[in-house]
Design an enzyme around this catalytic site. Structure first.
Site, PDB file in Angstrom:
ATOM      1  N   ASP A 148      41.974  30.435  36.809  1.00 29.52           N
ATOM      2  CA  ASP A 148      41.565  31.425  37.812  1.00 29.52           C
ATOM      3  C   ASP A 148      41.768  30.828  39.210  1.00 29.52           C
ATOM      4  OD1 ASP A 148      39.583  34.059  38.019  1.00 29.52           O
ATOM      5  OD2 ASP A 148      39.254  32.648  39.665  1.00 29.52           O
TER       6      ASP A 148
ATOM      7  N   HIS B 243      39.790  30.814  41.610  1.00 29.07           N
ATOM      8  CA  HIS B 243      38.556  30.194  42.097  1.00 29.07           C
ATOM      9  C   HIS B 243      38.083  29.097  41.154  1.00 29.07           C
ATOM     10  CE1 HIS B 243      38.681  34.390  43.611  1.00 29.07           C
ATOM     11  NE2 HIS B 243      38.357  33.799  44.744  1.00 29.07           N
TER      12      HIS B 243
ATOM     13  N   ASP C 254      44.037  36.091  39.528  1.00 31.18           N
ATOM     14  CA  ASP C 254      43.893  36.278  40.979  1.00 31.18           C
ATOM     15  C   ASP C 254      44.723  35.249  41.755  1.00 31.18           C
ATOM     16  OD1 ASP C 254      42.083  34.433  39.952  1.00 31.18           O
ATOM     17  OD2 ASP C 254      40.309  35.333  40.876  1.00 31.18           O
TER      18      ASP C 254
ATOM     19  N   HIS D  41      31.891  31.439  36.982  1.00 30.59           N
ATOM     20  CA  HIS D  41      30.995  30.971  38.055  1.00 30.59           C
ATOM     21  C   HIS D  41      29.548  30.841  37.597  1.00 30.59           C
ATOM     22  CE1 HIS D  41      34.190  31.134  40.952  1.00 30.59           C
ATOM     23  NE2 HIS D  41      34.388  32.427  40.758  1.00 30.59           N
TER      24      HIS D  41
HETATM   25  C1  SS9 Z   1      35.462  35.489  49.498  1.00 30.62           C
HETATM   26  C2  SS9 Z   1      34.288  36.147  48.818  1.00 30.62           C
HETATM   27  C3  SS9 Z   1      34.398  35.894  47.372  1.00 30.62           C
HETATM   28  C4  SS9 Z   1      33.358  36.163  45.228  1.00 30.62           C
HETATM   29  C5  SS9 Z   1      34.639  35.973  44.533  1.00 30.62           C
HETATM   30  C6  SS9 Z   1      34.435  35.715  43.080  1.00 30.62           C
HETATM   31  C7  SS9 Z   1      35.705  35.645  42.314  1.00 30.62           C
HETATM   32  C8  SS9 Z   1      35.465  35.558  40.887  1.00 30.62           C
HETATM   33  N1  SS9 Z   1      35.431  35.629  50.909  1.00 30.62           N
HETATM   34  N2  SS9 Z   1      33.447  36.569  46.596  1.00 30.62           N
HETATM   35  S1  SS9 Z   1      36.860  35.219  39.862  1.00 30.62           S
HETATM   36 ZN    ZN Z   2      38.623  34.200  40.700  1.00 27.05          ZN
END
Ligand code: SS9
Ligand code: ZN
Length: 341
Positions: free
Chosen positions: A195, A197, A284, A159
Protein backbone atom coordinates in the site's frame (compact mmCIF):
# COMPACT_ATOMS: atom_id res chain seq x y z
CA UNK A 1 -8.54 -18.38 -7.69
CA UNK A 2 -10.99 -17.87 -4.84
CA UNK A 3 -11.92 -14.33 -3.81
CA UNK A 4 -13.72 -13.71 -0.51
CA UNK A 5 -16.18 -10.82 -0.40
CA UNK A 6 -19.02 -9.77 1.89
CA UNK A 7 -21.92 -7.49 0.90
CA UNK A 8 -21.81 -6.18 4.48
CA UNK A 9 -18.97 -3.83 3.54
CA UNK A 10 -21.67 -1.47 2.22
CA UNK A 11 -23.09 -0.70 5.68
CA UNK A 12 -19.91 1.26 6.45
CA UNK A 13 -20.85 4.35 4.47
CA UNK A 14 -21.69 8.00 4.68
CA UNK A 15 -18.63 9.05 6.61
CA UNK A 16 -16.83 12.35 6.55
CA UNK A 17 -13.17 12.89 7.40
CA UNK A 18 -11.11 15.85 8.44
CA UNK A 19 -8.90 16.49 5.40
CA UNK A 20 -6.68 19.53 4.98
CA UNK A 21 -8.78 21.60 7.34
CA UNK A 22 -12.21 20.66 6.04
CA UNK A 23 -14.77 17.92 6.70
CA UNK A 24 -15.07 16.14 3.36
CA UNK A 25 -16.74 12.86 2.30
CA UNK A 26 -14.30 9.98 2.99
CA UNK A 27 -12.12 8.86 0.10
CA UNK A 28 -12.74 5.32 1.30
CA UNK A 29 -16.16 4.52 -0.24
CA UNK A 30 -18.41 1.47 -0.83
CA UNK A 31 -18.06 2.05 -4.57
CA UNK A 32 -14.40 0.93 -4.29
CA UNK A 33 -15.42 -2.59 -3.29
CA UNK A 34 -18.24 -2.75 -5.83
CA UNK A 35 -15.86 -1.90 -8.67
CA UNK A 36 -13.32 -4.48 -7.52
CA UNK A 37 -16.11 -7.05 -7.22
CA UNK A 38 -17.28 -6.34 -10.77
CA UNK A 39 -13.72 -6.71 -12.07
CA UNK A 40 -13.37 -10.04 -10.22
CA UNK A 41 -16.62 -11.28 -11.71
CA UNK A 42 -15.67 -10.40 -15.24
CA UNK A 43 -12.22 -11.90 -14.64
CA UNK A 44 -13.74 -15.29 -13.78
CA UNK A 45 -12.78 -15.35 -10.09
CA UNK A 46 -14.79 -17.60 -7.80
CA UNK A 47 -16.52 -15.29 -5.29
CA UNK A 48 -17.24 -16.69 -1.83
CA UNK A 49 -18.78 -15.21 1.29
CA UNK A 50 -16.69 -15.32 4.47
CA UNK A 51 -17.06 -18.14 6.98
CA UNK A 52 -18.63 -17.40 10.39
CA UNK A 53 -15.22 -17.33 12.11
CA UNK A 54 -15.78 -16.66 15.85
CA UNK A 55 -15.13 -13.14 17.11
CA UNK A 56 -12.76 -14.61 19.70
CA UNK A 57 -10.24 -15.03 16.87
CA UNK A 58 -9.91 -11.20 16.78
CA UNK A 59 -8.31 -11.40 20.22
CA UNK A 60 -5.26 -13.15 18.76
CA UNK A 61 -4.31 -9.70 17.42
CA UNK A 62 -6.44 -7.07 19.19
CA UNK A 63 -7.05 -6.16 22.83
CA UNK A 64 -10.45 -7.21 24.20
CA UNK A 65 -11.18 -3.73 25.58
CA UNK A 66 -10.54 -2.23 22.13
CA UNK A 67 -12.80 -4.74 20.38
CA UNK A 68 -15.59 -4.06 22.91
CA UNK A 69 -15.14 -0.32 22.39
CA UNK A 70 -15.39 -0.59 18.58
CA UNK A 71 -18.47 -2.82 18.81
CA UNK A 72 -20.31 -0.46 21.15
CA UNK A 73 -19.14 3.08 20.48
CA UNK A 74 -21.71 4.11 17.89
CA UNK A 75 -24.66 3.00 20.05
CA UNK A 76 -23.13 4.82 23.00
CA UNK A 77 -22.66 7.97 20.92
CA UNK A 78 -26.38 7.96 20.06
CA UNK A 79 -27.41 7.04 23.62
CA UNK A 80 -25.57 10.13 24.85
CA UNK A 81 -27.63 12.30 22.51
CA UNK A 82 -24.96 12.90 19.87
CA UNK A 83 -25.74 12.65 16.18
CA UNK A 84 -24.19 11.36 12.99
CA UNK A 85 -20.62 10.20 12.70
CA UNK A 86 -18.32 9.37 15.56
CA UNK A 87 -15.14 11.40 15.12
CA UNK A 88 -12.51 11.96 17.83
CA UNK A 89 -11.19 15.42 18.52
CA UNK A 90 -8.33 15.11 21.01
CA UNK A 91 -5.44 12.69 21.43
CA UNK A 92 -2.87 11.90 24.14
CA UNK A 93 0.15 13.57 22.50
CA UNK A 94 3.55 14.05 24.19
CA UNK A 95 3.23 15.44 27.69
CA UNK A 96 -0.29 14.07 28.22
CA UNK A 97 -1.09 10.82 29.99
CA UNK A 98 -1.57 7.75 27.83
CA UNK A 99 -1.95 5.32 30.69
CA UNK A 100 -5.45 6.62 31.52
CA UNK A 101 -8.46 5.54 29.56
CA UNK A 102 -11.05 8.19 30.44
CA UNK A 103 -14.54 6.81 31.08
CA UNK A 104 -16.29 9.53 29.04
CA UNK A 105 -16.92 9.00 25.34
CA UNK A 106 -14.71 11.82 24.03
CA UNK A 107 -11.76 10.70 26.12
CA UNK A 108 -12.29 7.05 25.14
CA UNK A 109 -12.32 8.04 21.49
CA UNK A 110 -9.08 9.98 21.76
CA UNK A 111 -7.56 7.04 23.61
CA UNK A 112 -8.44 4.41 20.97
CA UNK A 113 -8.16 6.53 17.79
CA UNK A 114 -5.01 8.09 16.36
CA UNK A 115 -6.50 10.38 13.73
CA UNK A 116 -9.69 12.12 12.62
CA UNK A 117 -9.91 10.47 9.19
CA UNK A 118 -11.76 7.34 10.27
CA UNK A 119 -15.42 8.00 11.05
CA UNK A 120 -17.52 5.39 12.82
CA UNK A 121 -21.08 5.13 11.51
CA UNK A 122 -23.89 2.75 12.53
CA UNK A 123 -22.63 -0.06 10.27
CA UNK A 124 -18.89 0.29 10.86
CA UNK A 125 -18.56 -2.59 13.31
CA UNK A 126 -20.53 -5.05 11.13
CA UNK A 127 -18.48 -4.10 8.06
CA UNK A 128 -15.15 -4.26 9.89
CA UNK A 129 -15.98 -7.67 11.37
CA UNK A 130 -17.06 -8.94 7.93
CA UNK A 131 -13.79 -7.67 6.42
CA UNK A 132 -11.77 -9.40 9.16
CA UNK A 133 -13.70 -12.61 8.43
CA UNK A 134 -12.95 -12.23 4.71
CA UNK A 135 -9.22 -12.05 5.48
CA UNK A 136 -9.29 -14.99 7.90
CA UNK A 137 -11.39 -17.05 5.46
CA UNK A 138 -8.82 -16.42 2.71
CA UNK A 139 -6.12 -17.48 5.19
CA UNK A 140 -8.08 -20.65 6.00
CA UNK A 141 -8.40 -21.46 2.28
CA UNK A 142 -4.64 -21.12 1.85
CA UNK A 143 -3.95 -23.10 5.05
CA UNK A 144 -6.12 -25.86 3.56
CA UNK A 145 -3.82 -26.08 0.55
CA UNK A 146 -4.77 -23.50 -2.10
CA UNK A 147 -1.79 -21.70 -3.63
CA UNK A 148 -3.44 -18.28 -3.18
CA UNK A 149 -6.66 -16.55 -2.16
CA UNK A 150 -7.82 -12.93 -2.22
CA UNK A 151 -9.84 -11.12 0.46
CA UNK A 152 -11.79 -8.08 -0.75
CA UNK A 153 -11.62 -6.33 2.60
CA UNK A 154 -13.44 -3.07 3.17
CA UNK A 155 -12.83 -1.20 5.39
CA UNK A 156 -9.09 -1.77 5.02
CA UNK A 157 -6.94 -2.76 7.98
CA UNK A 158 -3.19 -2.11 7.93
CA UNK A 159 -3.27 1.11 10.00
CA UNK A 160 -5.22 -0.53 12.86
CA UNK A 161 -2.93 -1.67 15.66
CA UNK A 162 -3.46 -3.87 18.71
CA UNK A 163 -5.69 -1.29 20.41
CA UNK A 164 -5.85 1.78 18.17
CA UNK A 165 -7.72 2.62 14.97
CA UNK A 166 -7.16 5.21 12.24
CA UNK A 167 -6.42 5.67 8.54
CA UNK A 168 -9.84 4.22 7.54
CA UNK A 169 -8.87 1.02 9.40
CA UNK A 170 -10.58 -0.52 12.47
CA UNK A 171 -9.49 -4.18 12.61
CA UNK A 172 -6.19 -5.27 11.07
CA UNK A 173 -7.31 -7.73 8.40
CA UNK A 174 -3.79 -8.60 7.16
CA UNK A 175 -2.45 -9.16 10.69
CA UNK A 176 -5.46 -11.38 11.45
CA UNK A 177 -4.73 -13.38 8.28
CA UNK A 178 -1.04 -13.73 9.21
CA UNK A 179 -1.90 -14.81 12.76
CA UNK A 180 -4.48 -17.25 11.41
CA UNK A 181 -1.79 -18.88 9.24
CA UNK A 182 0.51 -19.08 12.28
CA UNK A 183 -2.25 -20.68 14.34
CA UNK A 184 -2.92 -23.20 11.56
CA UNK A 185 0.68 -24.35 11.71
CA UNK A 186 2.80 -22.10 9.47
CA UNK A 187 6.03 -21.74 11.44
CA UNK A 188 6.96 -18.37 9.94
CA UNK A 189 4.80 -15.93 7.97
CA UNK A 190 5.89 -12.84 6.02
CA UNK A 191 3.68 -9.79 5.49
CA UNK A 192 4.52 -7.68 2.42
CA UNK A 193 2.74 -4.31 2.52
CA UNK A 194 2.65 -2.59 -0.88
CA UNK A 195 0.00 0.00 0.00
CA UNK A 196 1.16 3.60 -0.57
CA UNK A 197 0.90 4.25 3.16
CA UNK A 198 3.05 2.62 5.82
CA UNK A 199 1.24 -0.22 7.60
CA UNK A 200 1.91 1.12 11.08
CA UNK A 201 -0.71 -1.15 12.67
CA UNK A 202 0.74 -4.35 11.25
CA UNK A 203 4.25 -3.21 12.20
CA UNK A 204 3.20 -2.53 15.79
CA UNK A 205 1.37 -5.85 16.14
CA UNK A 206 4.42 -7.91 15.10
CA UNK A 207 7.12 -5.48 16.36
CA UNK A 208 8.57 -7.80 19.01
CA UNK A 209 8.04 -11.09 17.19
CA UNK A 210 10.49 -13.19 15.24
CA UNK A 211 7.87 -15.50 13.70
CA UNK A 212 6.32 -12.81 11.47
CA UNK A 213 8.40 -10.67 9.11
CA UNK A 214 6.92 -7.28 8.19
CA UNK A 215 8.22 -5.61 5.02
CA UNK A 216 6.72 -2.39 3.68
CA UNK A 217 7.23 -0.14 0.63
CA UNK A 218 5.56 3.22 1.08
CA UNK A 219 5.60 6.98 0.68
CA UNK A 220 8.19 8.59 2.94
CA UNK A 221 6.49 9.48 6.25
CA UNK A 222 8.49 12.73 6.35
CA UNK A 223 5.67 14.04 4.13
CA UNK A 224 3.16 11.18 3.81
CA UNK A 225 0.51 9.72 6.10
CA UNK A 226 0.81 8.25 8.78
CA UNK A 227 3.78 10.63 9.37
CA UNK A 228 4.87 9.15 12.69
CA UNK A 229 5.93 5.66 11.63
CA UNK A 230 7.49 3.92 8.67
CA UNK A 231 11.06 5.26 8.81
CA UNK A 232 13.95 3.09 7.68
CA UNK A 233 15.48 2.96 11.16
CA UNK A 234 12.49 0.99 12.53
CA UNK A 235 13.74 -2.62 12.46
CA UNK A 236 11.81 -4.40 15.23
CA UNK A 237 12.61 -4.89 18.89
CA UNK A 238 13.80 -7.67 21.20
CA UNK A 239 13.30 -11.06 19.58
CA UNK A 240 11.75 -9.15 16.68
CA UNK A 241 14.85 -7.11 15.93
CA UNK A 242 15.57 -7.41 12.20
CA UNK A 243 12.05 -8.74 11.47
CA UNK A 244 10.71 -5.34 10.34
CA UNK A 245 11.97 -3.76 7.11
CA UNK A 246 10.78 -0.33 5.98
CA UNK A 247 11.56 0.96 2.49
CA UNK A 248 10.23 4.54 2.35
CA UNK A 249 10.28 6.09 -1.13
CA UNK A 250 9.98 9.75 -2.16
CA UNK A 251 6.90 11.36 -3.68
CA UNK A 252 7.04 11.00 -7.46
CA UNK A 253 8.50 7.47 -7.35
CA UNK A 254 7.85 5.64 -10.63
CA UNK A 255 8.29 2.05 -11.77
CA UNK A 256 12.11 1.92 -11.94
CA UNK A 257 12.76 2.93 -8.33
CA UNK A 258 9.66 1.07 -7.16
CA UNK A 259 10.70 -2.14 -8.89
CA UNK A 260 14.19 -1.92 -7.36
CA UNK A 261 12.71 -1.47 -3.85
CA UNK A 262 10.33 -4.38 -4.48
CA UNK A 263 13.36 -6.57 -5.34
CA UNK A 264 14.96 -5.59 -2.01
CA UNK A 265 11.72 -6.46 -0.19
CA UNK A 266 11.42 -9.82 -1.95
CA UNK A 267 15.06 -10.70 -1.19
CA UNK A 268 14.39 -10.09 2.53
CA UNK A 269 11.34 -12.36 2.34
CA UNK A 270 13.36 -15.12 0.63
CA UNK A 271 16.01 -14.90 3.37
CA UNK A 272 13.33 -15.23 6.06
CA UNK A 273 12.09 -18.43 4.33
CA UNK A 274 8.46 -18.19 5.48
CA UNK A 275 5.92 -20.96 5.07
CA UNK A 276 3.33 -18.47 3.77
CA UNK A 277 2.94 -14.86 2.66
CA UNK A 278 0.29 -12.22 3.32
CA UNK A 279 0.20 -9.26 0.93
CA UNK A 280 -1.34 -6.00 2.12
CA UNK A 281 -2.50 -5.07 -1.35
CA UNK A 282 -3.09 -1.34 -1.66
CA UNK A 283 -3.21 0.13 -5.15
CA UNK A 284 -2.99 3.75 -4.00
CA UNK A 285 0.50 3.71 -5.56
CA UNK A 286 -1.35 4.44 -8.83
CA UNK A 287 -0.47 7.73 -10.51
CA UNK A 288 -4.04 9.07 -10.44
CA UNK A 289 -4.65 8.31 -6.77
CA UNK A 290 -6.16 11.43 -5.16
CA UNK A 291 -4.33 11.17 -1.81
CA UNK A 292 -0.99 9.64 -2.86
CA UNK A 293 2.06 10.66 -4.88
CA UNK A 294 3.66 7.65 -6.62
CA UNK A 295 3.56 7.35 -10.40
CA UNK A 296 2.73 3.71 -11.13
CA UNK A 297 0.64 2.98 -14.22
CA UNK A 298 -1.97 0.25 -14.68
CA UNK A 299 0.51 -1.80 -16.75
CA UNK A 300 2.81 -2.07 -13.72
CA UNK A 301 0.38 -3.98 -11.48
CA UNK A 302 0.72 -7.28 -13.39
CA UNK A 303 4.51 -6.88 -13.00
CA UNK A 304 4.11 -6.47 -9.22
CA UNK A 305 1.94 -9.60 -9.19
CA UNK A 306 4.52 -11.60 -11.17
CA UNK A 307 7.39 -10.55 -8.90
CA UNK A 308 5.45 -11.56 -5.77
CA UNK A 309 4.12 -14.79 -7.30
CA UNK A 310 7.71 -15.76 -8.24
CA UNK A 311 8.40 -16.27 -4.52
CA UNK A 312 6.40 -19.48 -4.97
CA UNK A 313 4.77 -19.13 -1.54
CA UNK A 314 1.21 -19.91 -0.46
CA UNK A 315 -0.19 -16.38 -0.56
CA UNK A 316 -3.12 -14.52 0.98
CA UNK A 317 -3.77 -11.18 -0.74
CA UNK A 318 -5.70 -8.72 1.42
CA UNK A 319 -7.23 -5.54 0.00
CA UNK A 320 -6.01 -2.31 1.58
CA UNK A 321 -6.18 1.17 -0.02
CA UNK A 322 -6.67 2.55 -3.52
CA UNK A 323 -8.77 5.65 -4.03
CA UNK A 324 -8.65 6.23 -7.79
CA UNK A 325 -12.00 4.49 -8.00
CA UNK A 326 -12.34 4.24 -11.78
CA UNK A 327 -9.14 2.18 -12.16
CA UNK A 328 -9.17 0.29 -8.86
CA UNK A 329 -10.68 -2.91 -10.32
CA UNK A 330 -8.22 -3.06 -13.23
CA UNK A 331 -5.25 -2.45 -10.96
CA UNK A 332 -6.23 -5.02 -8.31
CA UNK A 333 -7.09 -7.72 -10.85
CA UNK A 334 -3.83 -6.83 -12.61
CA UNK A 335 -1.89 -7.99 -9.52
CA UNK A 336 -4.11 -11.03 -8.91
CA UNK A 337 -3.71 -12.31 -12.47
CA UNK A 338 -0.26 -13.67 -11.66
CA UNK A 339 -1.85 -15.97 -9.04
CA UNK A 340 -4.92 -17.07 -11.03
CA UNK A 341 -5.18 -20.79 -11.73
C1 SS9 B 1 -3.58 12.72 3.97
C2 SS9 B 1 -4.73 12.27 4.84
C3 SS9 B 1 -4.75 10.80 4.85
C4 SS9 B 1 -5.78 8.84 5.77
C5 SS9 B 1 -5.29 8.01 4.66
C6 SS9 B 1 -5.41 6.56 4.97
C7 SS9 B 1 -5.05 5.68 3.83
C8 SS9 B 1 -5.33 4.29 4.11
N1 SS9 B 1 -3.44 14.13 3.92
N2 SS9 B 1 -5.85 10.24 5.51
S1 SS9 B 1 -4.73 3.10 2.96
ZN1 ZN C 1 -3.01 3.58 1.67
Amino acid sequence: MKAVHSPLHAVHDGGVELYRGALVPTFETPERAEIIRAALESGGYELLEPRAIPESRLLRVHEAEFVDFLRGVHARWLAEGREGHVIPSGFPARGLRRDRRPSGISGSLGYFAFDASSPIVAGTWDAALAAARCAMTAAAIVAEGERAAYALCRPPGHHAARSTYGGYCYLNNAALAAQYLRDEGCARVAVLDVDYHHGNGTQEIFWERDDVLFVSLHGDPETEYPWFMGYADERGFGRGEGCTLNLPLPAGTGWDAYGAALDTALAAIRRFAPAALVVSLGVDTFTADPISAFKLESRHYPLIGECIAALGLPTVLVQEGGYAVAEIGTNVVGVLGAFAD
